[in-house]
Scaffold this active site. Structure first.
Site, PDB file in Angstrom:
ATOM      1  N   ASP A  72      16.041  -5.388  21.881  1.00  0.00           N
ATOM      2  CA  ASP A  72      15.717  -6.181  22.918  1.00  0.00           C
ATOM      3  C   ASP A  72      13.981  -6.015  23.307  1.00  0.00           C
ATOM      4  O   ASP A  72      13.676  -6.606  23.925  1.00  0.00           O
ATOM      5  CB  ASP A  72      16.553  -5.872  24.175  1.00  0.00           C
ATOM      6  CG  ASP A  72      16.124  -4.549  24.781  1.00  0.00           C
ATOM      7  OD1 ASP A  72      16.455  -3.521  23.923  1.00  0.00           O
ATOM      8  OD2 ASP A  72      15.958  -4.452  25.789  1.00  0.00           O
ATOM      9  N   HIS A  73      13.714  -4.988  22.365  1.00  0.00           N
ATOM     10  CA  HIS A  73      12.139  -4.766  22.356  1.00  0.00           C
ATOM     11  C   HIS A  73      11.036  -5.935  22.142  1.00  0.00           C
ATOM     12  O   HIS A  73       9.932  -5.893  22.197  1.00  0.00           O
ATOM     13  CB  HIS A  73      11.778  -3.749  21.530  1.00  0.00           C
ATOM     14  CG  HIS A  73      12.573  -2.580  21.813  1.00  0.00           C
ATOM     15  ND1 HIS A  73      13.980  -2.411  21.376  1.00  0.00           N
ATOM     16  CD2 HIS A  73      12.291  -1.158  22.116  1.00  0.00           C
ATOM     17  CE1 HIS A  73      14.481  -1.170  21.785  1.00  0.00           C
ATOM     18  NE2 HIS A  73      13.648  -0.431  22.211  1.00  0.00           N
ATOM     19  N   GLY A  74      11.640  -7.067  21.604  1.00  0.00           N
ATOM     20  CA  GLY A  74      10.809  -8.207  21.482  1.00  0.00           C
ATOM     21  C   GLY A  74      10.323  -8.649  22.959  1.00  0.00           C
ATOM     22  O   GLY A  74       8.925  -9.210  22.602  1.00  0.00           O
ATOM     23  N   ILE A  75      10.799  -8.667  23.848  1.00  0.00           N
ATOM     24  CA  ILE A  75      10.306  -8.896  25.353  1.00  0.00           C
ATOM     25  C   ILE A  75       9.153  -7.692  25.557  1.00  0.00           C
ATOM     26  O   ILE A  75       8.100  -7.982  26.035  1.00  0.00           O
ATOM     27  CB  ILE A  75      11.257  -8.972  26.483  1.00  0.00           C
ATOM     28  CG1 ILE A  75      12.018 -10.256  26.288  1.00  0.00           C
ATOM     29  CG2 ILE A  75      10.738  -8.769  27.753  1.00  0.00           C
ATOM     30  CD1 ILE A  75      12.942 -10.647  27.527  1.00  0.00           C
ATOM     31  N   THR A  76       9.591  -6.548  25.803  1.00  0.00           N
ATOM     32  CA  THR A  76       8.768  -5.563  25.867  1.00  0.00           C
ATOM     33  C   THR A  76       7.595  -5.474  24.917  1.00  0.00           C
ATOM     34  O   THR A  76       6.373  -5.251  25.389  1.00  0.00           O
ATOM     35  CB  THR A  76       9.484  -4.409  25.987  1.00  0.00           C
ATOM     36  OG1 THR A  76      10.772  -4.488  26.563  1.00  0.00           O
ATOM     37  CG2 THR A  76       9.015  -2.869  26.373  1.00  0.00           C
ATOM     38  N   TYR A 105      17.517   5.281  33.936  1.00  0.00           N
ATOM     39  CA  TYR A 105      16.550   6.346  33.679  1.00  0.00           C
ATOM     40  C   TYR A 105      15.818   6.884  34.963  1.00  0.00           C
ATOM     41  O   TYR A 105      16.029   6.310  35.874  1.00  0.00           O
ATOM     42  CB  TYR A 105      15.259   5.866  32.843  1.00  0.00           C
ATOM     43  CG  TYR A 105      15.626   5.268  31.563  1.00  0.00           C
ATOM     44  CD1 TYR A 105      15.304   6.183  30.344  1.00  0.00           C
ATOM     45  CD2 TYR A 105      16.154   4.105  31.190  1.00  0.00           C
ATOM     46  CE1 TYR A 105      15.698   5.808  29.142  1.00  0.00           C
ATOM     47  CE2 TYR A 105      16.442   3.593  30.077  1.00  0.00           C
ATOM     48  CZ  TYR A 105      16.371   4.422  28.935  1.00  0.00           C
ATOM     49  OH  TYR A 105      16.573   3.933  27.666  1.00  0.00           O
ATOM     50  N   ALA A 106      15.479   8.172  34.869  1.00  0.00           N
ATOM     51  CA  ALA A 106      14.718   8.802  35.784  1.00  0.00           C
ATOM     52  C   ALA A 106      13.023   8.550  35.835  1.00  0.00           C
ATOM     53  O   ALA A 106      12.781   9.464  34.912  1.00  0.00           O
ATOM     54  CB  ALA A 106      15.114  10.445  36.114  1.00  0.00           C
ATOM     55  N   ARG A 107      12.538   7.624  36.442  1.00  0.00           N
ATOM     56  CA  ARG A 107      11.195   7.382  36.342  1.00  0.00           C
ATOM     57  C   ARG A 107      10.471   7.106  37.479  1.00  0.00           C
ATOM     58  O   ARG A 107      11.054   6.277  38.349  1.00  0.00           O
ATOM     59  CB  ARG A 107      11.102   6.466  35.289  1.00  0.00           C
ATOM     60  CG  ARG A 107      11.553   6.430  33.899  1.00  0.00           C
ATOM     61  CD  ARG A 107      11.361   5.224  33.071  1.00  0.00           C
ATOM     62  NE  ARG A 107      11.751   5.398  31.644  1.00  0.00           N
ATOM     63  CZ  ARG A 107      11.926   4.552  30.610  1.00  0.00           C
ATOM     64  NH1 ARG A 107      11.773   3.206  31.044  1.00  0.00           N
ATOM     65  NH2 ARG A 107      12.393   4.968  29.522  1.00  0.00           N
ATOM     66  N   LYS A 112      23.455   5.140  29.854  1.00  0.00           N
ATOM     67  CA  LYS A 112      22.384   5.417  28.773  1.00  0.00           C
ATOM     68  C   LYS A 112      21.429   6.103  29.585  1.00  0.00           C
ATOM     69  O   LYS A 112      20.877   5.655  30.592  1.00  0.00           O
ATOM     70  CB  LYS A 112      21.995   4.429  28.040  1.00  0.00           C
ATOM     71  CG  LYS A 112      20.815   4.539  27.076  1.00  0.00           C
ATOM     72  CD  LYS A 112      20.342   3.380  26.529  1.00  0.00           C
ATOM     73  CE  LYS A 112      18.849   3.469  25.837  1.00  0.00           C
ATOM     74  NZ  LYS A 112      18.517   2.381  25.227  1.00  0.00           N
ATOM     75  N   GLY A 133      16.947   6.961  22.473  1.00  0.00           N
ATOM     76  CA  GLY A 133      16.087   7.698  21.307  1.00  0.00           C
ATOM     77  C   GLY A 133      14.650   7.803  21.891  1.00  0.00           C
ATOM     78  O   GLY A 133      14.097   8.680  21.310  1.00  0.00           O
ATOM     79  N   GLY A 162      17.222   2.747  19.785  1.00  0.00           N
ATOM     80  CA  GLY A 162      16.395   1.515  19.228  1.00  0.00           C
ATOM     81  C   GLY A 162      15.474   1.866  17.987  1.00  0.00           C
ATOM     82  O   GLY A 162      15.716   1.984  16.896  1.00  0.00           O
TER      83      GLY A 162
END
Length: 268
Positions: A24-28, A143-145, A177, A202, A229
């Site tokens: 889905d990294h095309g958006i990011t 995620y922890a961010r 995840k 990853g 990914g």
């Protein structure tokens, strides 16, 4: 668990373990290497043994003919790396949109500890409620961010990651995840924090041995697989690295053995 949800979970995993390749990294990030000809990449990673691939709903028609009968997950939020705040993931679709796109499951990203956490908690809760109506599994990317996340110390980071994965369970996700804390010993703390199957992310692309060592460490700690990914889809030989990762996850291979069996070099 409903029969429908159980059947769909089986389509994105094997024997309760999962190798999912998010693309889905095309958006990011935009059309980066590995995503321009996403059809070929999907064919390669699923030929290599990936249980499922994951994209945004808008490119579903580029996915289905290339999955080699692997499962399909539709991601439901996103942000860009060139926008004002990459942590501010916004909804990009609904559960109904995902079903129309042919999804076997949906995923949703939440940054626990960020200033966007309150809205993302509400949004994830809405997704899990809607998905329950259809027996559709939800993968929470928890995620922890944030400013107070203690990611410089593996033991403290594991506590924060444990909080994130437990939040996913409390909000009725089916899989979660999260990041790897750095060592198998500390990641056990993360896995013990939830009854959900825990998959590791990853992160940035590393060497093949670094990738496989992380996967092996996570599996030794009790993880149920990976949702990985760039380390896979940006690899020069995505089919081979997918095969190596799948070997560790599904066959309990050691990292070096998995690399050799897949035809990838092992450092002396």
């Amino acid at each position: 668990m409903s029969a429908g949800k159980a059947a769909r979970l089986a389509r994105i995993g094997t024997g309760g373990r999962h190798v999912i390749v998010p693309m889905d990294h095309g958006i990011t990030l935009g059309a980066v290497d590995g995503l321009v000809d996403i059809e070929s990449t999907i064919d390669a990673v699923t030929t290599g043994g990936a249980d499922a691939v994951l994209t945004q709903r808008g490119i579903a028609d580029r996915v289905h003919e290339n999955t080699n009968d692997a499962g399909y997950v539709v991601h439901l939020n996103g942000s860009t790396s060139i926008g004002p705040d990459e942590s501010d993931k916004r909804p990009t679709g609904t559960v109904e949109d995902a079903i129309r796109a042919g999804a076997d499951a949906v995923s949703f990203h939440i940054n626990v500890g960020s200033e966007h956490e309150p809205e993302q908690i509400s949004q994830l809760s809405e997704v899990t409620s809607a998905a329950r109506e259809y027996g559709l599994p939800v993968l929470a990317m928890a995620y922890a961010r944030g400013h107070d996340v203690r990611d410089e110390d593996p033991e403290l980071f594991a506590e924060d990651l444990g909080h994130a994965v437990r939040l996913a369970e409390e909000l009725d996700a089916d899989l979660v995840k999260t990041a790897y804390s750095g060592t198998p010993e500390t990641f056990e703390r993360v896995v013990e924090s939830t009854a959900l199957p825990v998959l590791i992310a990853g992160g940035s692309k590393g060497t093949d041995e670094e990738t496989l060592d992380i996967v092996r460490g996570a599996m030794d700690a009790g993880a149920a697989g990976v949702s990985m990914g760039r380390s896979i889809f940006q690899h020069e030989e995505p089919e081979k690295i997918a095969r190596a990762v799948a070997s560790v996850v599904h066959e309990d291979s050691e990292a070096a053995d998995a690399l050799r069996a897949a035809g990838l070099a092992v450092e002396a």
